[in-house]
Design a protein around this motif. Structure first.
Motif, mmCIF file in Angstrom:
data_model
loop_
_atom_site.group_PDB
_atom_site.id
_atom_site.type_symbol
_atom_site.label_atom_id
_atom_site.label_comp_id
_atom_site.label_asym_id
_atom_site.label_seq_id
_atom_site.Cartn_x
_atom_site.Cartn_y
_atom_site.Cartn_z
ATOM 1 N N LEU A 151 45.005 29.214 30.906
ATOM 2 C CA LEU A 151 45.548 30.172 31.864
ATOM 3 C C LEU A 151 46.821 30.805 31.328
ATOM 4 C CD1 LEU A 151 45.206 27.992 35.090
ATOM 5 C CD2 LEU A 151 43.574 29.649 34.201
ATOM 6 N N PRO A 152 46.940 32.133 31.394
ATOM 7 C CA PRO A 152 48.177 32.775 30.943
ATOM 8 C C PRO A 152 49.319 32.454 31.892
ATOM 9 C CG PRO A 152 46.780 34.377 32.052
ATOM 10 C CD PRO A 152 45.982 33.104 31.952
ATOM 11 N N GLU A 153 50.494 32.241 31.353
ATOM 12 C CA GLU A 153 51.664 31.950 32.182
ATOM 13 C C GLU A 153 52.222 33.269 32.716
ATOM 14 O OE1 GLU A 153 55.591 30.296 30.635
ATOM 15 O OE2 GLU A 153 54.656 28.534 31.532
ATOM 16 N N LEU A 154 52.270 33.397 34.019
ATOM 17 C CA LEU A 154 52.687 34.632 34.659
ATOM 18 C C LEU A 154 54.050 34.482 35.307
ATOM 19 C CD1 LEU A 154 49.316 35.528 36.416
ATOM 20 C CD2 LEU A 154 50.101 36.219 34.164
ATOM 21 N N GLU A 155 54.803 35.566 35.326
ATOM 22 C CA GLU A 155 56.088 35.589 36.005
ATOM 23 C C GLU A 155 55.916 36.199 37.388
ATOM 24 O OE1 GLU A 155 58.632 37.777 33.462
ATOM 25 O OE2 GLU A 155 58.531 36.344 31.808
ATOM 26 N N ASP A 156 56.963 36.109 38.171
ATOM 27 C CA ASP A 156 56.879 36.616 39.543
ATOM 28 C C ASP A 156 56.588 38.108 39.579
ATOM 29 O OD1 ASP A 156 57.149 35.928 42.399
ATOM 30 O OD2 ASP A 156 58.809 37.338 42.356
ATOM 31 N N ASN A 216 55.118 28.581 37.879
ATOM 32 C CA ASN A 216 54.366 29.261 36.829
ATOM 33 C C ASN A 216 52.915 28.796 36.824
ATOM 34 O OD1 ASN A 216 56.576 30.717 35.967
ATOM 35 N ND2 ASN A 216 57.110 29.294 34.330
ATOM 36 N N LEU A 217 52.717 27.490 37.002
ATOM 37 C CA LEU A 217 51.375 26.943 37.035
ATOM 38 C C LEU A 217 50.606 27.460 38.247
ATOM 39 C CD1 LEU A 217 49.182 25.083 35.990
ATOM 40 C CD2 LEU A 217 50.343 23.152 37.072
ATOM 41 N N LEU A 218 51.279 27.556 39.386
ATOM 42 C CA LEU A 218 50.635 28.070 40.594
ATOM 43 C C LEU A 218 50.189 29.514 40.394
ATOM 44 C CD1 LEU A 218 49.803 27.991 43.560
ATOM 45 C CD2 LEU A 218 52.177 28.526 44.166
ATOM 46 N N ARG A 219 51.062 30.346 39.825
ATOM 47 C CA ARG A 219 50.677 31.738 39.592
ATOM 48 C C ARG A 219 49.474 31.831 38.666
ATOM 49 N NH1 ARG A 219 56.348 32.842 40.413
ATOM 50 N NH2 ARG A 219 56.889 32.098 38.349
ATOM 51 N N ALA A 220 49.436 30.952 37.648
ATOM 52 C CA ALA A 220 48.301 30.944 36.729
ATOM 53 C C ALA A 220 47.013 30.559 37.450
ATOM 54 C CB ALA A 220 48.573 29.972 35.573
ATOM 55 N N ALA A 225 41.811 32.185 40.036
ATOM 56 C CA ALA A 225 40.965 32.342 41.219
ATOM 57 C C ALA A 225 40.592 33.807 41.433
ATOM 58 C CB ALA A 225 41.681 31.789 42.451
ATOM 59 N N GLU A 226 41.560 34.705 41.192
ATOM 60 C CA GLU A 226 41.286 36.128 41.369
ATOM 61 C C GLU A 226 40.306 36.635 40.324
ATOM 62 O OE1 GLU A 226 41.490 39.835 43.188
ATOM 63 O OE2 GLU A 226 42.143 37.853 43.852
ATOM 64 N N GLU A 228 38.024 34.889 38.851
ATOM 65 C CA GLU A 228 36.707 34.363 39.207
ATOM 66 C C GLU A 228 36.044 35.228 40.270
ATOM 67 O OE1 GLU A 228 37.278 30.315 40.286
ATOM 68 O OE2 GLU A 228 37.351 29.610 38.211
ATOM 69 N N ARG A 229 36.856 35.749 41.219
ATOM 70 C CA ARG A 229 36.293 36.631 42.247
ATOM 71 C C ARG A 229 35.845 37.959 41.652
ATOM 72 N NH1 ARG A 229 40.200 34.226 45.845
ATOM 73 N NH2 ARG A 229 41.826 35.686 45.202
ATOM 74 N N LYS A 230 36.533 38.361 40.579
ATOM 75 C CA LYS A 230 36.246 39.661 39.999
ATOM 76 C C LYS A 230 35.448 39.568 38.704
ATOM 77 C CE LYS A 230 39.517 42.684 39.767
ATOM 78 N NZ LYS A 230 38.872 43.792 40.504
ATOM 79 N N HIS A 231 34.902 38.393 38.396
ATOM 80 C CA HIS A 231 34.289 38.200 37.083
ATOM 81 C C HIS A 231 33.111 39.135 36.835
ATOM 82 C CE1 HIS A 231 31.462 35.733 39.407
ATOM 83 N NE2 HIS A 231 30.629 35.888 38.399
ATOM 84 N N GLY A 232 32.491 39.592 37.890
ATOM 85 C CA GLY A 232 31.404 40.545 37.715
ATOM 86 C C GLY A 232 31.888 41.875 37.188
ATOM 87 N N GLU A 233 33.127 42.229 37.510
ATOM 88 C CA GLU A 233 33.701 43.494 37.057
ATOM 89 C C GLU A 233 34.383 43.340 35.709
ATOM 90 O OE1 GLU A 233 36.241 45.104 40.096
ATOM 91 O OE2 GLU A 233 35.106 44.081 41.652
ATOM 92 N N ILE A 234 34.916 42.143 35.438
ATOM 93 C CA ILE A 234 35.670 41.916 34.199
ATOM 94 C C ILE A 234 34.792 41.110 33.248
ATOM 95 C CG2 ILE A 234 37.874 41.161 33.245
ATOM 96 C CD1 ILE A 234 38.953 41.101 36.087
ATOM 97 N N SER A 235 33.777 41.739 32.704
ATOM 98 C CA SER A 235 32.787 41.023 31.894
ATOM 99 C C SER A 235 33.400 40.425 30.638
ATOM 100 C CB SER A 235 31.650 41.968 31.501
ATOM 101 O OG SER A 235 32.155 43.078 30.779
ATOM 102 N N SER A 236 34.455 41.032 30.107
ATOM 103 C CA SER A 236 35.049 40.536 28.867
ATOM 104 C C SER A 236 35.728 39.194 29.043
ATOM 105 C CB SER A 236 36.066 41.543 28.326
ATOM 106 O OG SER A 236 37.109 41.721 29.257
#
Length: 296
Positions: A151-156, A216-220, A225-226, A228-236
């Motif tokens: 999972l990429p580490e994301l900032e606020d 940071n872990l929570l944001r990742a 989760a997001e 996974e919801r959009k995996h049909g659109e983000i095939s890569s």
């Protein structure tokens, strides 16, 4: 769109309209433009637009540090041992590279350095092993699996989490680490109430540091989760998704009796499995896998 995200969008729209009323005030115009830009970015993130305009989603995250997690799946105790062996393999690879690693929790690590997400993103998935366990007395080959999550580490600013949506608790860290570890409540547990996601961090002696790592872990996790919801659109990004850990949901098989590692996504095998498990040659496996997947 679910009710939770809809309410967030409505709240952001209200704030955007309020900020727009300040554009006519010369003394506040610059600040208002900056605020509107931030609010629009947050709105886009909630809608799933994680990359900046014109950027490819993966490329925009390639340079990010990552949260690396390995868990035993199908196979009982042998699966847990296999997860530990995989962790050791990747940690040895990291030792030989320019990357750095720090342990966040029992099975969770933070990897930093030159382009960690680009290096590891295609390692995520189910890794199956076929071997004779040390506890097997009849010499039978067992099949077990472990899941790897990258999972990429994301900032606020990348993915905003409202303070009202999190429940924070401090607790005493267990295990080794000296007197401070067991006598002071420095470890942190965060519950994201809307999603039910729970994360912990107990790697640092400072509660504030552990809290930052846990956020940071929570944001990742929310990002995952997001996606996974959009995996049909983000095939890569489909190749990075971790399934339920069942034996059939595999990206690689490590066959010890045949001294062979096979990546099922690109239909390619490598030998010298014992060396690969020591981190030797793993870089070639990872690079060839990434190149082949990207060329598909």
């Amino acid at each position: 769109m679910d009710d939770y995200r809809q309410s967030l969008i409505q709240d952001l729209d209200k704030k955007i309209e309020e900020a727009k009323t300040l554009l006519s005030d010369p003394s506040m115009a610059d600040l208002a433009k900056y605020e509107i830009q931030n609010l629009e970015l947050q709105k886009g993130q909630i809608l799933g637009n994680f990359s900046k305009p014109g950027e490819d989603l993966e490329e925009s995250l390639d340079d990010r540090d990552i949260i690396f997690e390995v868990q035993g799946a199908a196979g009982g105790d042998e699966a847990k041992i296999w997860a530990e062996d995989l962790t050791r393999m990747y940690l040895r690879f990291i030792e030989k590279s320019k990357l750095k690693v720090e342990r966040i929790d029992e099975t969770v690590y933070r990897i930093s350095g030159p382009s960690p997400f680009k290096t590891f993103k295609y390692e995520a998935g189910v890794h199956r092993v076929q071997r004779i366990p040390a506890t097997e007395k009849r010499g039978r080959v067992h099949t077990s699996t472990a899941t790897i999550s990258i999972l990429p580490e994301l900032e606020d600013v990348d993915l905003h989490v409202s303070p009202d949506d999190v429940e924070f608790a401090a607790f005493r860290s267990g295990g080794h680490g000296g007197q401070n570890v067991n006598k002071v409540s420095t470890a942190v547990r965060i519950v994201h109430k809307p999603s039910g996601i729970v994360v912990t961090s107990q790697s640092e002696r400072s509660q504030s540091q552990n809290r930052e790592i846990a956020m940071n872990l929570l944001r990742a996790k929310l990002w995952e989760a997001e996606v996974e919801r959009k995996h049909g659109e983000i095939s890569s990004l489909k190749a990075t998704q971790v399934g339920r850990g069942m034996r059939s949901e595999k990206i690689r098989t490590y066959n010890f009796p045949q001294d062979r590692l096979t990546d099922h996504r690109i239909n390619k095998s490598w030998h010298n499995l014992e060396e690969i498990m020591e981190g030797e040659g793993l870089e070639n496996v990872m690079a060839e896998t990434a190149d082949s997947i990207l060329s598909q």
